[in-house]
Design a protein around this motif. Structure first.
Motif, PDB file in Angstrom:
ATOM      1  N   ALA A 197      -5.269  12.281  -2.094  1.00  0.00           N
ATOM      2  CA  ALA A 197      -5.423  11.179  -1.142  1.00  0.00           C
ATOM      3  C   ALA A 197      -6.418  10.146  -1.653  1.00  0.00           C
ATOM      4  O   ALA A 197      -6.205   8.929  -1.533  1.00  0.00           O
ATOM      5  CB  ALA A 197      -5.873  11.726   0.209  1.00  0.00           C
ATOM      6  N   VAL A 198      -7.515  10.629  -2.239  1.00  0.00           N
ATOM      7  CA  VAL A 198      -8.520   9.715  -2.784  1.00  0.00           C
ATOM      8  C   VAL A 198      -7.944   8.897  -3.939  1.00  0.00           C
ATOM      9  O   VAL A 198      -8.179   7.685  -4.060  1.00  0.00           O
ATOM     10  CB  VAL A 198      -9.759  10.515  -3.246  1.00  0.00           C
ATOM     11  N   GLY A 240       0.830  -1.193   0.000  1.00  0.00           N
ATOM     12  CA  GLY A 240       0.000   0.000   0.000  1.00  0.00           C
ATOM     13  C   GLY A 240       0.863   1.241   0.000  1.00  0.00           C
ATOM     14  O   GLY A 240       2.079   1.181  -0.220  1.00  0.00           O
ATOM     15  N   GLY A 241       0.262   2.386   0.295  1.00  0.00           N
ATOM     16  CA  GLY A 241       0.990   3.627   0.237  1.00  0.00           C
ATOM     17  C   GLY A 241       2.051   3.793   1.293  1.00  0.00           C
ATOM     18  O   GLY A 241       2.989   4.570   1.124  1.00  0.00           O
ATOM     19  N   ARG A 251     -15.537   8.156  -5.643  1.00  0.00           N
ATOM     20  CA  ARG A 251     -14.859   8.807  -4.518  1.00  0.00           C
ATOM     21  C   ARG A 251     -14.720  10.307  -4.748  1.00  0.00           C
ATOM     22  O   ARG A 251     -14.807  11.094  -3.810  1.00  0.00           O
ATOM     23  CB  ARG A 251     -13.491   8.172  -4.293  1.00  0.00           C
ATOM     24  N   ARG A 302      -4.812   8.116  -4.449  1.00  0.00           N
ATOM     25  CA  ARG A 302      -3.876   7.134  -3.892  1.00  0.00           C
ATOM     26  C   ARG A 302      -4.623   5.949  -3.298  1.00  0.00           C
ATOM     27  O   ARG A 302      -4.259   4.786  -3.528  1.00  0.00           O
ATOM     28  CB  ARG A 302      -2.991   7.790  -2.836  1.00  0.00           C
ATOM     29  N   ASP A 303      -5.667   6.235  -2.533  1.00  0.00           N
ATOM     30  CA  ASP A 303      -6.436   5.149  -1.912  1.00  0.00           C
ATOM     31  C   ASP A 303      -7.097   4.266  -2.963  1.00  0.00           C
ATOM     32  O   ASP A 303      -7.137   3.036  -2.827  1.00  0.00           O
ATOM     33  CB  ASP A 303      -7.502   5.732  -0.978  1.00  0.00           C
ATOM     34  N   THR A 304      -7.609   4.896  -4.012  1.00  0.00           N
ATOM     35  CA  THR A 304      -8.252   4.120  -5.085  1.00  0.00           C
ATOM     36  C   THR A 304      -7.240   3.216  -5.783  1.00  0.00           C
ATOM     37  O   THR A 304      -7.534   2.058  -6.094  1.00  0.00           O
ATOM     38  CB  THR A 304      -8.895   5.070  -6.112  1.00  0.00           C
ATOM     39  N   TYR A 305      -6.053   3.761  -6.020  1.00  0.00           N
ATOM     40  CA  TYR A 305      -5.016   2.955  -6.679  1.00  0.00           C
ATOM     41  C   TYR A 305      -4.609   1.774  -5.796  1.00  0.00           C
ATOM     42  O   TYR A 305      -4.467   0.644  -6.286  1.00  0.00           O
ATOM     43  CB  TYR A 305      -3.791   3.818  -7.001  1.00  0.00           C
ATOM     44  N   VAL A 306      -4.425   2.024  -4.497  1.00  0.00           N
ATOM     45  CA  VAL A 306      -4.041   0.949  -3.582  1.00  0.00           C
ATOM     46  C   VAL A 306      -5.109  -0.141  -3.551  1.00  0.00           C
ATOM     47  O   VAL A 306      -4.803  -1.340  -3.595  1.00  0.00           O
ATOM     48  CB  VAL A 306      -3.787   1.506  -2.169  1.00  0.00           C
ATOM     49  N   ASP A 307      -6.374   0.271  -3.492  1.00  0.00           N
ATOM     50  CA  ASP A 307      -7.462  -0.715  -3.481  1.00  0.00           C
ATOM     51  C   ASP A 307      -7.449  -1.552  -4.761  1.00  0.00           C
ATOM     52  O   ASP A 307      -7.640  -2.775  -4.726  1.00  0.00           O
ATOM     53  CB  ASP A 307      -8.811  -0.010  -3.339  1.00  0.00           C
TER      54      ASP A 307
END
Length: 507
Positions: A468-469, A354-355, A430, A471-476
């Protein structure tokens, strides 16, 4: 495991030197992939290639290799495996020089096609000739061969990368040097080898499998941009149709180029499944980890390369361990099962990324995956040369890299489709939660796609929230992709366990 071999073979007076000669010939393919992926951007810029021209130029060598690999393996069986391998070494020299001296798109592609033909023969026949130079020590010879492959590929790729930094043309001269050295070594140390019985020619079968591999690999390679594309569907339809025709034709031909019934052997069919699994894992690991590190961690390309070094080192150890364990009596089926289980475990570990994941987590996954991948490949490789009759070793050995190329391309395409498909569905939702309207979303996403964010936007709280959104979407999306492939690798492992059921006692 290998019985006496009724072929017109000489005797390898120095088996160790002969295995070294074959290793040098086989390593050309791994080095070429690395250097071509690096040099193509500069070559395309020099020639002013369009996007479609660049795509074709980048894949010309791979497609030529896929189209010709079974044909060259068959020629080796009919007219002499060492002789054919040496001609293919010459093709590496010629192809590299033509590419380095190319003046435009046409001559560049010509050079890559010639190189692809050379790579088809040096890879397939270097594997097939192991049965000639070490008939009673195939597992040990395979271990030395694959250990050398990894050990030689890394420094050659580094040297080639440095040369590309000076001029992309210099980078394309590395493989010709490897080809020249392989030519000399194989001429001196590898004995002649060909089948006593020259089988009837099978041009229809060879054409069908060439069309099948070109269609499937090119179609899958473009599928990351959309599986429903007419171009992708046409190529895949042509490839699958030609493959079906090949299987039907070969099952009825009196002396087929590659008897499909030979894959009814459970050891060989298990090796094919294993080959597909670890090549797919290599594609997914290399691509997705590279993208994650560059997008979220800001790694440079050289940092990505250094970050993946644990996998390279572990691969060397895995290839060596395969030979040691086989020498100590471990059944090859058990080693393959262990290796594929390790591939699934490594994929699960990498799914934790993850990030803010510390590097040591990735390092563990890379070590487990690299070791397991090469333990599997080294062990499975022996079935491709042990199982077939003596007059079909070249053709059967050629099927190994053919399966590997197709599964590698499939791994790249599937993982990209899963990743970007998940981002495409998750990111708009998101952004909408943040109050970004649909028209604003296209503008914001364009900033990230182009890497050109206006200064006024950077000094805005909303921009930080959008970042931030994203990054979170990419990690998911990354984690979902790796979880899906973990399940796929578990299914591959279960299938191999089923195929090997009851075979270990016969090894």
């Amino acid at each position: 495991m290998t019985a006496s071999i009724p072929v017109a073979d000489g005797v390898a007076r120095r088996p160790g030197a002969a295995i070294l000669a074959l290793t040098v010939a086989g390593v050309a393919q791994a080095v070429d992939v690395s250097l071509n992926n690096t040099a193509i951007a500069s070559a395309a810029a020099d020639f002013g290639l369009s996007a479609s021209q660049r795509s074709f130029a980048a894949s010309a060598g791979t497609l030529a290799m896929a189209a010709l690999i079974l044909t060259i393996g068959t020629i080796g069986d009919r007219y002499g495996r060492r002789l054919t391998l040496m001609w293919c070494c010459f093709a590496l020299i010629l192809g590299g020089i033509v590419t380095a001296l190319s003046t435009g798109f046409a001559t560049y592609v010509l050079g890559r096609v010639i190189t692809g033909a050379g790579l088809a023969g040096t890879l397939a026949l270097s594997i097939a000739l192991i049965r000639t130079v070490a008939p009673d020590r195939v597992p040990r010879a395979m271990s030395l061969y694959f250990t050398g492959q990894v050990a030689f590929a890394l420094p050659l790729s580094v040297i080639g990368g440095a040369l590309i930094g000076v001029s992309w043309r210099l980078g394309y001269l590395v493989v010709p040097v490897v080809g020249a050295i392989a030519f000399v070594l194989n001429k001196i140390y590898v004995p002649r080898s060909k089948a006593v019985h020259r089988r009837r020619s099978d041009p229809v079968g060879l054409i069908l499998i060439a069309v099948a591999l070109i269609g499937i690999i090119s179609g899958v390679s473009d599928a990351s941009e959309g599986w429903a594309s007419p171009t992708v569907l046409t190529r895949l339809g042509l490839g699958v149709g030609a493959l079906a025709g090949f299987l039907l034709w070969e099952s009825r031909h009196p002396e087929p180029a590659l008897p499909v019934r030979i894959f009814a052997d459970r050891n060989l069919s298990g090796a094919v499944v294993a080959d597909a699994s670890f090549n797919m894992f290599q594609a997914v690991m290399t691509l997705q980890l590279s993208l994650l590190w560059q997008y979220l961690y800001g790694y440079t390309p050289i940092e990505v390369t250094v970050g993946q070094l644990p996998a390279t080192i572990a691969m060397t150890v895995g290839a060596f361990a395969a030979g040691r364990l086989a020498t100590r009596g471990q059944p090859p089926q058990r080693l393959i099962q262990l290796g594929l289980a390790g591939v699934a475990v490594a994929s699960a570990i990498l799914a934790l990324g993850g990030g803010d994941t510390p590097y040591w987590v990735f390092a563990i996954g890379l070590v487990v995956g690299g070791f397991s991948r090469m333990l599997t490949e080294t062990t499975a490789g022996q079935f491709f040369i042990d199982v077939p009759p003596a007059d079909l070793v070249g053709a059967t050995a050629a099927s190994k890299p053919a399966v590997g190329q197709a599964s590698f391309a499939l791994g790249l395409a599937l993982s990209s489709s899963l990743l970007y498909g998940r981002i495409g569905h998750g990111l708009p939702d998101r952004l909408a939660e943040l109050g970004v309207t649909p028209s604003q979303q296209s503008t914001v996403i364009g900033w990230f796609a182009d890497g050109d964010v206006p200064e006024w936007a950077r000094n805005n709280d909303l921009f930080d929230q959008v970042t931030a959104v994203a990054r979170d979407t990419y990690v998911d999306a990354y984690r979902l992709t790796m979880i899906v492939f973990t399940v796929i690798f578990v299914l591959f492992w279960l299938l191999v366990c089923y195929l090997f059921r009851g075979t270990s006692a016969d090894a």
